[in-house]
Design an enzyme around this catalytic site. Structure first.
Site: not given
Ligand code: EPU
Length: 311
Positions: A224, A300, A176
């Protein structure tokens, strides 16, 4: 905001634009101005002018990994939703080159289209809502793989309006993570390969079915909320969803926001709920996981707010 900054350019502009409504949460504040350029040149001039005037400029992709706080944001938000930023140069494949895809292209549609054409390289991304620019910036992915694995290079418009081509190796892709310099990605070049179409389609289906089985895809959420942290005791990444689950947070709520019963890392929002409910609940989740497991979760989801980073 001075409208002369864009009035003479080939753009569509909306003042006091309700951008929260454009995110998957369908809630949150406004931007001073929302601009959709109709050409690369218009975007280039915009970047230069906003840079010179010291006005912040943000890019809105599909709003799938973004929360706009209820107080909204100053400055300009740019959206690459004009067709010029959504082109796919499939013909480049015939000459053995990577395929150029515009940054405003919808990732889910691209995964389907490349599978239909019997091209492999993107099936690991099935079911991930994003634009190509957003997928690059976040290195979107999951347990089947990520975006980085098939990126050859990107085209970046720097904050002062300069066009740069950057090889994937320069972007330091990680979990990520992408070391993207300031600026706007306007296209990415992907290494796609002609492959067995039946197998590609079967893989797309498998990846998508897994998401459908394990994630609350019908809820309003940003996927998420937290990254999977490295568990210091094992040195391996641990599912943040599992940690949230173990901390007993499933089903907890603040206002209209709730922790999904299906997957602990998803914070849903009921219709009429506030973006700030999500922020407050995310903060509670982070605290409870820290108390329960000693692990600090890192967000995130990208948060835009007047107060900068909130978590
Ligand atoms: N688990 C629980 N409780 C939960 C959630 C998960 O016990 O509430 C357990 C599962 O049973 C499984 C393990 O944790 O044994 C891992 O769960 P899962 O396969 O759902 O994967 P994840 O690590 O939680 C990651 C990505 C997802 C991606 C999936 C599948 C992150 C933060 N999440 O989740 O990405 O879709 O793998 O590939 O990396 C996103 O980034 O927005 C996202 C949804």
């Amino acid at each position: 905001m001075n409208e002369n900054l864009w009035n003479d350019l080939d753009v569509e502009a909306t003042l006091d634009a309700p951008i929260g409504a454009l995110t998957w949460y369908k809630s949150g504040g406004h931007a001073e101005v929302l601009i959709s350029p109709r050409s690369v040149e218009a975007l280039q001039t915009l970047c230069q002018r906003f840079h010179e005037s010291d006005i912040p400029m943000r890019v809105l992709g599909s709003g799938a990994n973004l929360l706009v706080a209820d107080d909204g944001v100053d400055g300009a938000v740019v959206r690459l939703n004009h067709s010029i930023f959504q082109e796919a140069h499939w013909h480049e494949l015939d000459h053995g080159h990577p395929t150029r895809i515009g940054a405003g292209t919808d990732l889910m549609a691209l995964v389907q289209e490349s599978a239909r054409r019997g091209l492999s390289g993107l099936s690991q991304l099935a079911g991930i809502p994003a634009t190509i620019g957003g997928a690059i910036r976040m290195n979107a992915g999951g347990s089947y793989g990520d975006t980085a694995q098939s990126v050859h290079s990107i085209e970046l418009l720097t904050t002062n309006g300069e066009l740069r081509r950057m090889d994937a190796a320069k972007l330091d892709f990680g979990y990520r993570h992408c070391a993207l310099p300031d600026g706007i990605v306007i296209a990415a070049h992907f290494n796609l390969r002609a492959d067995d179409a039946v197998q590609i389609r079967a893989h797309v289906k498998e990846v998508f079915e897994y998401k459908k089985r394990t994630q609350p895809m019908a809820d309003r959420s940003a996927g998420c909320m937290f990254k999977n942290p490295i568990d210091p005791s094992t040195g391996k990444r641990e599912s943040a969803g599992r940690l949230i689950d173990l901390a007993g947070m499933k089903g907890k709520s603040v206002g209209g926001a709730f922790v999904s019963e299906r997957h602990g890392n998803f914070i849903g929002l009921l219709a009429g709920g506030r973006a700030n409910d999500v922020l407050a609940l995310a903060f509670d989740v982070q605290q409870r996981v820290l108390d329960h497991s000693g692990i600090q979760l890192e967000r995130e989801v990208v948060i835009w707010s007047q107060r900068g980073d909130v978590l």
